[in-house]
Scaffold this active site. Structure first.
Site, PDB file in Angstrom:
ATOM      1  N   HIS A  97     -17.100  19.221 -18.939  1.00  0.00           N
ATOM      2  CA  HIS A  97     -16.988  17.795 -18.620  1.00  0.00           C
ATOM      3  C   HIS A  97     -18.095  17.345 -17.690  1.00  0.00           C
ATOM      4  O   HIS A  97     -18.639  16.253 -17.836  1.00  0.00           O
ATOM      5  CB  HIS A  97     -15.627  17.519 -17.968  1.00  0.00           C
ATOM      6  CG  HIS A  97     -15.447  16.103 -17.514  1.00  0.00           C
ATOM      7  ND1 HIS A  97     -15.110  15.088 -18.384  1.00  0.00           N
ATOM      8  CD2 HIS A  97     -15.573  15.526 -16.293  1.00  0.00           C
ATOM      9  CE1 HIS A  97     -15.033  13.954 -17.711  1.00  0.00           C
ATOM     10  NE2 HIS A  97     -15.311  14.190 -16.446  1.00  0.00           N
ATOM     11  N   GLU A 127       0.387  -4.628 -10.335  1.00  0.00           N
ATOM     12  CA  GLU A 127      -0.875  -5.352 -10.169  1.00  0.00           C
ATOM     13  C   GLU A 127      -1.993  -4.856 -11.090  1.00  0.00           C
ATOM     14  O   GLU A 127      -2.726  -5.649 -11.683  1.00  0.00           O
ATOM     15  CB  GLU A 127      -1.333  -5.287  -8.707  1.00  0.00           C
ATOM     16  CG  GLU A 127      -0.758  -6.375  -7.823  1.00  0.00           C
ATOM     17  CD  GLU A 127       0.636  -6.047  -7.306  1.00  0.00           C
ATOM     18  OE1 GLU A 127       1.193  -6.847  -6.532  1.00  0.00           O
ATOM     19  OE2 GLU A 127       1.182  -4.980  -7.678  1.00  0.00           O
ATOM     20  N   ARG A 144      -1.405 -18.476   4.076  1.00  0.00           N
ATOM     21  CA  ARG A 144       0.031 -18.773   4.136  1.00  0.00           C
ATOM     22  C   ARG A 144       0.268 -19.960   5.059  1.00  0.00           C
ATOM     23  O   ARG A 144       1.147 -20.781   4.823  1.00  0.00           O
ATOM     24  CB  ARG A 144       0.769 -17.545   4.663  1.00  0.00           C
ATOM     25  CG  ARG A 144       2.273 -17.747   4.831  1.00  0.00           C
ATOM     26  CD  ARG A 144       2.854 -16.621   5.658  1.00  0.00           C
ATOM     27  NE  ARG A 144       4.303 -16.687   5.762  1.00  0.00           N
ATOM     28  CZ  ARG A 144       5.025 -15.986   6.627  1.00  0.00           C
ATOM     29  NH1 ARG A 144       4.418 -15.155   7.458  1.00  0.00           N
ATOM     30  NH2 ARG A 144       6.333 -16.101   6.660  1.00  0.00           N
TER      31      ARG A 144
END
Length: 443
Positions: A42, A191, A300
Protein backbone atom coordinates in the site's frame (compact mmCIF):
# COMPACT_ATOMS: atom_id res chain seq x y z
CA UNK A 1 -15.56 -14.07 -6.76
CA UNK A 2 -18.11 -11.76 -8.35
CA UNK A 3 -20.88 -14.37 -8.47
CA UNK A 4 -20.67 -15.02 -4.72
CA UNK A 5 -20.62 -11.29 -3.97
CA UNK A 6 -23.68 -10.77 -6.17
CA UNK A 7 -25.55 -13.54 -4.35
CA UNK A 8 -24.66 -11.94 -1.01
CA UNK A 9 -25.98 -8.57 -2.19
CA UNK A 10 -29.24 -10.13 -3.36
CA UNK A 11 -29.63 -11.90 -0.01
CA UNK A 12 -29.01 -8.62 1.83
CA UNK A 13 -31.61 -6.81 -0.29
CA UNK A 14 -34.12 -9.56 0.40
CA UNK A 15 -33.72 -9.06 4.16
CA UNK A 16 -36.17 -6.22 4.94
CA UNK A 17 -36.38 -6.35 8.75
CA UNK A 18 -32.79 -5.69 9.80
CA UNK A 19 -29.48 -4.40 8.43
CA UNK A 20 -27.01 -6.69 6.66
CA UNK A 21 -23.24 -6.65 6.49
CA UNK A 22 -21.22 -8.29 3.72
CA UNK A 23 -17.61 -9.06 4.64
CA UNK A 24 -15.27 -9.62 1.71
CA UNK A 25 -11.94 -11.02 2.92
CA UNK A 26 -8.93 -10.31 0.78
CA UNK A 27 -5.17 -9.79 0.89
CA UNK A 28 -3.43 -6.55 0.04
CA UNK A 29 -1.02 -6.88 -2.89
CA UNK A 30 -2.66 -10.13 -4.01
CA UNK A 31 -0.62 -11.97 -6.62
CA UNK A 32 2.69 -10.22 -5.95
CA UNK A 33 4.97 -12.84 -4.33
CA UNK A 34 7.20 -10.32 -2.54
CA UNK A 35 4.47 -7.95 -1.38
CA UNK A 36 1.25 -9.93 -0.84
CA UNK A 37 -0.13 -9.38 2.67
CA UNK A 38 2.40 -6.67 3.51
CA UNK A 39 1.84 -2.98 4.31
CA UNK A 40 4.49 -2.07 1.74
CA UNK A 41 2.02 -3.07 -1.01
CA UNK A 42 0.00 0.00 0.00
CA UNK A 43 2.69 2.45 1.01
CA UNK A 44 5.15 2.20 -1.87
CA UNK A 45 5.24 1.31 -5.59
CA UNK A 46 5.66 -2.36 -6.53
CA UNK A 47 8.55 -1.59 -8.87
CA UNK A 48 9.23 -3.06 -12.31
CA UNK A 49 10.69 -6.34 -10.99
CA UNK A 50 7.72 -7.06 -8.70
CA UNK A 51 5.20 -6.11 -11.41
CA UNK A 52 6.82 -8.65 -13.75
CA UNK A 53 6.82 -11.32 -11.02
CA UNK A 54 3.13 -10.62 -10.29
CA UNK A 55 2.18 -10.95 -13.97
CA UNK A 56 3.99 -14.28 -14.22
CA UNK A 57 2.37 -15.49 -10.98
CA UNK A 58 -1.13 -14.57 -12.23
CA UNK A 59 -0.56 -16.00 -15.71
CA UNK A 60 -0.79 -12.55 -17.28
CA UNK A 61 0.99 -11.43 -20.45
CA UNK A 62 4.30 -9.78 -19.60
CA UNK A 63 4.45 -7.86 -22.88
CA UNK A 64 3.42 -5.24 -23.76
CA UNK A 65 4.01 -3.51 -20.43
CA UNK A 66 0.45 -2.16 -20.38
CA UNK A 67 -1.78 -4.96 -21.63
CA UNK A 68 -5.58 -5.06 -21.78
CA UNK A 69 -7.23 -8.32 -22.96
CA UNK A 70 -9.63 -8.21 -25.91
CA UNK A 71 -12.39 -9.52 -23.62
CA UNK A 72 -12.16 -6.31 -21.59
CA UNK A 73 -12.56 -4.14 -24.69
CA UNK A 74 -15.52 -6.24 -25.83
CA UNK A 75 -17.21 -5.98 -22.43
CA UNK A 76 -16.60 -2.24 -22.25
CA UNK A 77 -18.01 -1.71 -25.74
CA UNK A 78 -21.18 -3.54 -24.70
CA UNK A 79 -21.63 -1.11 -21.80
CA UNK A 80 -20.91 1.89 -24.02
CA UNK A 81 -23.53 0.79 -26.54
CA UNK A 82 -26.06 0.19 -23.76
CA UNK A 83 -25.31 3.61 -22.25
CA UNK A 84 -25.64 5.38 -25.60
CA UNK A 85 -29.00 3.68 -26.19
CA UNK A 86 -30.23 4.67 -22.72
CA UNK A 87 -29.08 8.28 -23.17
CA UNK A 88 -30.74 8.54 -26.58
CA UNK A 89 -34.00 7.22 -25.12
CA UNK A 90 -33.80 9.75 -22.26
CA UNK A 91 -33.16 12.61 -24.71
CA UNK A 92 -36.20 11.60 -26.76
CA UNK A 93 -38.28 11.39 -23.59
CA UNK A 94 -37.16 14.87 -22.49
CA UNK A 95 -37.85 16.26 -25.95
CA UNK A 96 -41.42 14.98 -25.72
CA UNK A 97 -41.69 16.27 -22.16
CA UNK A 98 -40.48 19.73 -23.22
CA UNK A 99 -43.06 19.81 -25.99
CA UNK A 100 -45.88 18.79 -23.65
CA UNK A 101 -44.75 20.88 -20.67
CA UNK A 102 -42.62 23.79 -21.95
CA UNK A 103 -42.72 25.79 -18.72
CA UNK A 104 -41.77 22.87 -16.48
CA UNK A 105 -38.99 21.73 -18.81
CA UNK A 106 -37.58 25.28 -18.87
CA UNK A 107 -37.62 25.34 -15.07
CA UNK A 108 -35.90 21.95 -14.94
CA UNK A 109 -33.19 23.17 -17.32
CA UNK A 110 -32.68 26.28 -15.22
CA UNK A 111 -32.42 24.24 -12.02
CA UNK A 112 -29.87 21.89 -13.54
CA UNK A 113 -27.75 24.81 -14.78
CA UNK A 114 -27.32 26.00 -11.18
CA UNK A 115 -27.72 29.60 -12.30
CA UNK A 116 -29.67 32.24 -10.39
CA UNK A 117 -30.63 35.76 -11.38
CA UNK A 118 -27.89 37.47 -9.36
CA UNK A 119 -28.99 40.97 -10.28
CA UNK A 120 -32.55 40.31 -9.16
CA UNK A 121 -31.32 39.06 -5.79
CA UNK A 122 -28.78 41.87 -5.45
CA UNK A 123 -31.41 44.53 -6.15
CA UNK A 124 -34.17 42.97 -4.04
CA UNK A 125 -34.19 45.47 -1.18
CA UNK A 126 -36.66 43.39 0.84
CA UNK A 127 -34.17 40.51 0.82
CA UNK A 128 -31.46 42.70 2.36
CA UNK A 129 -33.63 44.67 4.80
CA UNK A 130 -33.25 44.44 8.59
CA UNK A 131 -34.32 47.02 11.15
CA UNK A 132 -33.31 45.78 14.62
CA UNK A 133 -30.60 44.00 16.55
CA UNK A 134 -30.67 40.21 16.67
CA UNK A 135 -28.39 37.19 16.79
CA UNK A 136 -26.91 36.38 13.40
CA UNK A 137 -28.27 32.83 13.66
CA UNK A 138 -31.71 34.48 13.83
CA UNK A 139 -31.11 36.77 10.85
CA UNK A 140 -29.74 33.75 8.98
CA UNK A 141 -33.03 31.97 9.68
CA UNK A 142 -34.91 34.95 8.26
CA UNK A 143 -32.68 34.91 5.17
CA UNK A 144 -33.25 31.19 4.67
CA UNK A 145 -37.01 31.76 4.64
CA UNK A 146 -36.71 34.77 2.33
CA UNK A 147 -34.57 32.78 -0.08
CA UNK A 148 -36.97 29.83 0.12
CA UNK A 149 -39.66 32.07 -1.39
CA UNK A 150 -37.35 33.13 -4.23
CA UNK A 151 -35.48 29.87 -4.92
CA UNK A 152 -37.91 26.97 -5.40
CA UNK A 153 -35.11 24.37 -5.50
CA UNK A 154 -33.67 25.53 -2.15
CA UNK A 155 -33.34 22.55 0.21
CA UNK A 156 -31.49 21.78 3.42
CA UNK A 157 -31.58 20.93 7.07
CA UNK A 158 -29.74 20.42 10.30
CA UNK A 159 -28.04 17.69 12.32
CA UNK A 160 -30.95 17.49 14.77
CA UNK A 161 -30.45 21.15 15.75
CA UNK A 162 -32.88 23.04 13.49
CA UNK A 163 -34.53 25.01 16.35
CA UNK A 164 -31.10 26.17 17.57
CA UNK A 165 -29.57 26.66 14.13
CA UNK A 166 -32.73 28.51 12.92
CA UNK A 167 -32.73 26.57 9.67
CA UNK A 168 -36.37 25.47 9.35
CA UNK A 169 -38.13 26.72 6.21
CA UNK A 170 -41.73 27.65 6.97
CA UNK A 171 -44.45 26.35 4.64
CA UNK A 172 -42.01 24.12 2.76
CA UNK A 173 -42.76 20.79 4.48
CA UNK A 174 -40.43 18.00 5.56
CA UNK A 175 -38.76 15.66 3.11
CA UNK A 176 -39.34 11.99 3.97
CA UNK A 177 -39.80 8.58 2.39
CA UNK A 178 -43.54 9.18 2.50
CA UNK A 179 -43.50 12.80 1.26
CA UNK A 180 -40.75 13.85 -1.14
CA UNK A 181 -42.27 17.25 -1.84
CA UNK A 182 -40.82 18.76 1.35
CA UNK A 183 -37.68 20.91 1.50
CA UNK A 184 -36.64 20.49 5.16
CA UNK A 185 -34.23 17.61 5.69
CA UNK A 186 -33.85 15.93 9.09
CA UNK A 187 -30.30 14.59 8.94
CA UNK A 188 -30.06 13.35 12.52
CA UNK A 189 -26.91 13.55 14.63
CA UNK A 190 -24.47 12.61 11.87
CA UNK A 191 -22.49 15.66 10.77
CA UNK A 192 -20.03 13.89 8.46
CA UNK A 193 -22.78 11.98 6.65
CA UNK A 194 -24.88 15.16 6.48
CA UNK A 195 -22.12 17.08 4.69
CA UNK A 196 -21.44 14.09 2.42
CA UNK A 197 -25.15 13.92 1.50
CA UNK A 198 -25.15 17.64 0.73
CA UNK A 199 -22.13 17.12 -1.54
CA UNK A 200 -23.92 14.31 -3.35
CA UNK A 201 -27.02 16.41 -3.87
CA UNK A 202 -24.98 19.26 -5.34
CA UNK A 203 -22.88 16.91 -7.49
CA UNK A 204 -26.10 15.47 -8.96
CA UNK A 205 -27.29 18.97 -9.83
CA UNK A 206 -30.62 20.76 -9.75
CA UNK A 207 -30.70 21.81 -6.10
CA UNK A 208 -29.37 24.63 -3.91
CA UNK A 209 -28.27 22.87 -0.74
CA UNK A 210 -27.42 23.89 2.83
CA UNK A 211 -26.80 21.99 6.05
CA UNK A 212 -26.28 23.10 9.64
CA UNK A 213 -24.90 22.29 13.08
CA UNK A 214 -23.09 23.98 15.98
CA UNK A 215 -19.79 25.53 14.87
CA UNK A 216 -17.68 23.39 17.22
CA UNK A 217 -19.10 20.25 15.56
CA UNK A 218 -17.66 21.30 12.19
CA UNK A 219 -14.75 19.08 13.27
CA UNK A 220 -16.97 16.04 12.70
CA UNK A 221 -17.65 16.95 9.07
CA UNK A 222 -14.28 18.46 8.12
CA UNK A 223 -13.45 15.64 5.69
CA UNK A 224 -16.70 16.11 3.75
CA UNK A 225 -16.35 19.92 3.89
CA UNK A 226 -12.87 19.55 2.41
CA UNK A 227 -14.38 17.56 -0.46
CA UNK A 228 -16.92 20.37 -1.02
CA UNK A 229 -13.98 22.72 -1.51
CA UNK A 230 -11.94 20.25 -3.56
CA UNK A 231 -14.87 19.49 -5.89
CA UNK A 232 -16.08 23.12 -6.24
CA UNK A 233 -19.45 22.26 -4.71
CA UNK A 234 -21.11 25.44 -3.36
CA UNK A 235 -22.76 23.88 -0.31
CA UNK A 236 -23.77 26.43 2.34
CA UNK A 237 -22.69 25.42 5.85
CA UNK A 238 -24.66 27.11 8.63
CA UNK A 239 -22.48 26.97 11.77
CA UNK A 240 -24.07 28.60 14.81
CA UNK A 241 -22.95 29.20 18.42
CA UNK A 242 -19.67 30.62 17.17
CA UNK A 243 -17.66 31.41 20.30
CA UNK A 244 -17.51 31.33 24.10
CA UNK A 245 -20.87 33.09 23.81
CA UNK A 246 -22.31 29.55 23.93
CA UNK A 247 -21.72 29.92 27.67
CA UNK A 248 -23.24 27.33 29.95
CA UNK A 249 -22.56 24.36 27.65
CA UNK A 250 -18.92 24.70 28.64
CA UNK A 251 -15.60 24.42 26.77
CA UNK A 252 -16.59 21.23 24.92
CA UNK A 253 -19.13 23.30 22.95
CA UNK A 254 -17.06 26.49 22.64
CA UNK A 255 -15.11 26.72 19.38
CA UNK A 256 -11.54 28.03 19.56
CA UNK A 257 -9.45 26.74 16.65
CA UNK A 258 -12.30 25.89 14.26
CA UNK A 259 -12.44 29.29 12.53
CA UNK A 260 -8.72 29.26 11.72
CA UNK A 261 -9.08 25.69 10.44
CA UNK A 262 -11.82 26.64 7.99
CA UNK A 263 -10.01 29.81 6.91
CA UNK A 264 -6.94 27.69 6.13
CA UNK A 265 -8.92 25.41 3.79
CA UNK A 266 -8.38 26.21 0.08
CA UNK A 267 -11.54 27.22 -1.81
CA UNK A 268 -13.65 27.56 1.34
CA UNK A 269 -15.19 31.01 1.85
CA UNK A 270 -15.80 31.78 5.52
CA UNK A 271 -18.17 34.52 6.73
CA UNK A 272 -18.39 35.59 10.37
CA UNK A 273 -20.90 38.46 10.10
CA UNK A 274 -21.07 41.35 12.58
CA UNK A 275 -24.77 42.01 12.08
CA UNK A 276 -27.85 40.98 10.11
CA UNK A 277 -26.82 42.98 7.04
CA UNK A 278 -23.52 41.16 6.79
CA UNK A 279 -25.45 37.90 7.26
CA UNK A 280 -27.56 38.81 4.24
CA UNK A 281 -24.37 39.38 2.23
CA UNK A 282 -23.05 36.00 3.35
CA UNK A 283 -26.19 34.25 2.17
CA UNK A 284 -26.23 36.13 -1.13
CA UNK A 285 -22.66 35.01 -1.77
CA UNK A 286 -23.42 31.44 -0.69
CA UNK A 287 -26.26 30.92 -3.17
CA UNK A 288 -24.79 32.81 -6.13
CA UNK A 289 -21.04 32.20 -6.34
CA UNK A 290 -21.36 28.72 -7.90
CA UNK A 291 -17.82 27.45 -7.26
CA UNK A 292 -16.96 27.55 -3.58
CA UNK A 293 -18.64 26.25 -0.44
CA UNK A 294 -19.46 28.89 2.15
CA UNK A 295 -19.29 28.59 5.92
CA UNK A 296 -21.63 31.00 7.74
CA UNK A 297 -20.32 31.30 11.30
CA UNK A 298 -23.11 32.77 13.41
CA UNK A 299 -23.79 34.00 16.93
CA UNK A 300 -26.16 32.81 19.60
CA UNK A 301 -26.23 36.25 21.27
CA UNK A 302 -27.81 39.42 19.89
CA UNK A 303 -25.68 41.86 17.91
CA UNK A 304 -26.38 45.51 17.03
CA UNK A 305 -27.37 46.64 13.55
CA UNK A 306 -24.90 49.03 11.92
CA UNK A 307 -25.63 51.83 9.49
CA UNK A 308 -24.55 51.56 5.88
CA UNK A 309 -25.06 49.42 2.79
CA UNK A 310 -25.06 45.69 3.52
CA UNK A 311 -23.51 44.87 0.14
CA UNK A 312 -20.15 46.33 1.17
CA UNK A 313 -19.61 43.13 3.19
CA UNK A 314 -19.14 41.33 -0.15
CA UNK A 315 -15.68 42.94 -0.22
CA UNK A 316 -14.77 40.77 2.78
CA UNK A 317 -13.47 43.71 4.79
CA UNK A 318 -14.48 47.37 4.80
CA UNK A 319 -14.41 50.60 6.80
CA UNK A 320 -17.35 50.49 9.18
CA UNK A 321 -16.49 53.76 10.95
CA UNK A 322 -13.74 55.97 9.66
CA UNK A 323 -11.20 58.09 11.46
CA UNK A 324 -11.36 61.87 11.57
CA UNK A 325 -7.91 62.17 10.05
CA UNK A 326 -7.12 61.27 6.45
CA UNK A 327 -4.57 58.80 7.79
CA UNK A 328 -5.75 57.19 11.03
CA UNK A 329 -3.52 56.76 14.08
CA UNK A 330 -4.57 53.15 14.53
CA UNK A 331 -6.52 50.44 12.69
CA UNK A 332 -9.05 48.41 14.68
CA UNK A 333 -10.34 45.22 13.05
CA UNK A 334 -12.64 42.41 14.12
CA UNK A 335 -15.24 39.97 12.91
CA UNK A 336 -18.62 38.91 14.28
CA UNK A 337 -19.63 39.89 17.77
CA UNK A 338 -16.29 41.55 18.54
CA UNK A 339 -16.94 44.33 16.00
CA UNK A 340 -19.17 45.88 18.64
CA UNK A 341 -16.18 46.11 21.00
CA UNK A 342 -13.94 47.96 18.56
CA UNK A 343 -16.81 50.19 17.44
CA UNK A 344 -17.34 51.39 21.01
CA UNK A 345 -13.61 51.47 21.78
CA UNK A 346 -13.03 53.94 18.93
CA UNK A 347 -15.14 56.55 20.74
CA UNK A 348 -13.21 56.13 23.98
CA UNK A 349 -9.90 56.26 22.12
CA UNK A 350 -10.95 59.55 20.52
CA UNK A 351 -11.34 61.01 24.00
CA UNK A 352 -7.71 59.99 24.61
CA UNK A 353 -6.58 61.72 21.44
CA UNK A 354 -6.11 58.50 19.45
CA UNK A 355 -7.86 58.56 16.08
CA UNK A 356 -9.02 55.05 15.12
CA UNK A 357 -10.46 53.49 11.97
CA UNK A 358 -12.93 50.64 12.59
CA UNK A 359 -12.75 47.80 10.05
CA UNK A 360 -15.24 44.95 9.90
CA UNK A 361 -13.69 41.75 8.51
CA UNK A 362 -16.48 39.24 7.87
CA UNK A 363 -14.47 37.25 5.30
CA UNK A 364 -10.68 36.98 5.00
CA UNK A 365 -11.02 35.17 1.67
CA UNK A 366 -13.07 37.87 -0.04
CA UNK A 367 -10.91 40.68 1.35
CA UNK A 368 -7.72 38.97 0.16
CA UNK A 369 -9.29 38.61 -3.30
CA UNK A 370 -9.68 42.42 -3.69
CA UNK A 371 -7.18 44.43 -5.68
CA UNK A 372 -4.24 46.09 -3.95
CA UNK A 373 -5.70 49.56 -4.31
CA UNK A 374 -8.83 48.60 -2.37
CA UNK A 375 -6.88 46.79 0.35
CA UNK A 376 -4.59 49.79 0.73
CA UNK A 377 -7.60 52.11 1.00
CA UNK A 378 -8.89 50.07 3.95
CA UNK A 379 -5.57 49.17 5.61
CA UNK A 380 -2.90 51.73 4.64
CA UNK A 381 0.58 50.20 4.90
CA UNK A 382 1.78 53.39 6.55
CA UNK A 383 -0.39 52.71 9.62
CA UNK A 384 1.52 50.12 11.64
CA UNK A 385 -0.43 50.50 14.88
CA UNK A 386 -3.09 47.81 14.47
CA UNK A 387 -5.20 45.71 16.81
CA UNK A 388 -7.48 42.82 15.86
CA UNK A 389 -10.14 41.40 18.20
CA UNK A 390 -11.74 37.96 17.87
CA UNK A 391 -13.02 35.60 20.56
CA UNK A 392 -11.26 32.63 18.97
CA UNK A 393 -7.65 31.72 18.30
CA UNK A 394 -5.36 34.50 17.04
CA UNK A 395 -4.01 32.23 14.31
CA UNK A 396 -4.34 33.95 10.93
CA UNK A 397 -4.77 37.55 12.11
CA UNK A 398 -1.07 38.37 12.12
CA UNK A 399 -0.99 38.85 8.34
CA UNK A 400 -3.19 41.92 8.95
CA UNK A 401 -1.79 43.33 12.21
CA UNK A 402 1.88 42.93 11.23
CA UNK A 403 4.93 42.96 13.50
CA UNK A 404 3.93 46.12 15.37
CA UNK A 405 0.29 45.21 15.97
CA UNK A 406 -1.44 42.88 18.40
CA UNK A 407 -4.43 40.53 18.64
CA UNK A 408 -6.91 40.21 21.49
CA UNK A 409 -7.96 36.60 21.13
CA UNK A 410 -8.57 33.33 22.92
CA UNK A 411 -5.62 30.94 22.60
CA UNK A 412 -6.81 28.70 25.40
CA UNK A 413 -9.98 26.67 25.81
CA UNK A 414 -13.02 28.46 27.24
CA UNK A 415 -14.93 27.88 30.44
CA UNK A 416 -18.47 27.25 31.64
CA UNK A 417 -20.57 30.27 32.48
CA UNK A 418 -22.83 32.96 31.11
CA UNK A 419 -21.62 34.62 27.92
CA UNK A 420 -21.22 38.08 29.41
CA UNK A 421 -19.18 36.73 32.32
CA UNK A 422 -16.90 34.73 30.01
CA UNK A 423 -16.29 37.66 27.66
CA UNK A 424 -15.24 39.79 30.63
CA UNK A 425 -13.11 37.00 32.11
CA UNK A 426 -11.16 36.50 28.89
CA UNK A 427 -10.64 40.19 28.20
CA UNK A 428 -13.25 40.84 25.53
CA UNK A 429 -14.30 44.22 26.91
CA UNK A 430 -14.17 47.77 25.59
CA UNK A 431 -11.82 48.72 28.42
CA UNK A 432 -9.32 46.02 27.52
CA UNK A 433 -9.44 46.97 23.85
CA UNK A 434 -8.78 50.61 24.74
CA UNK A 435 -5.85 49.65 26.99
CA UNK A 436 -4.33 47.35 24.37
CA UNK A 437 -4.69 49.92 21.59
CA UNK A 438 -3.21 52.65 23.77
CA UNK A 439 -0.19 50.43 24.47
CA UNK A 440 0.28 49.49 20.80
CA UNK A 441 -0.05 53.10 19.66
CA UNK A 442 2.32 54.54 22.24
CA UNK A 443 5.03 51.87 22.30
Amino acid sequence: DIDTIEKAIEAAKAETTKPSIIIVKNQIGFGCPAKQGKASAHGEPLGAENVLAMKENLGWKTEPAFYVPDEVYANMNEHIAKGEKTEAAWNELFKAYAKAYPELSAEYTKWMSGELDKEALLNNEELWSFDKEMATRESSGIMINRLAKLIPNFIGGSADLAPSNKTHMNDRGDFSAEDRSGSNLHFGVREHAMAAIANGMYAHGGLKVFCATFFVFSDYMKGAMRLSALMNLPVAYVLTHDSIGVGEDGPTHEPIEQLAALRSMPNMTVFRPADSKETAAAWYYAVTNGTTPTSLVLTRQKLPLYDGCPKRALKGGYILKDSKKETPDVLLMASGSEVELIYKAADELAAKGIDARVISMPSFELFDAQDEAYKESVMPKSVRARVAVEALTSFGWHKYVGLDGDVISLDTFGASGKAEILFEKFGFTVENVVDKVSYVYNK
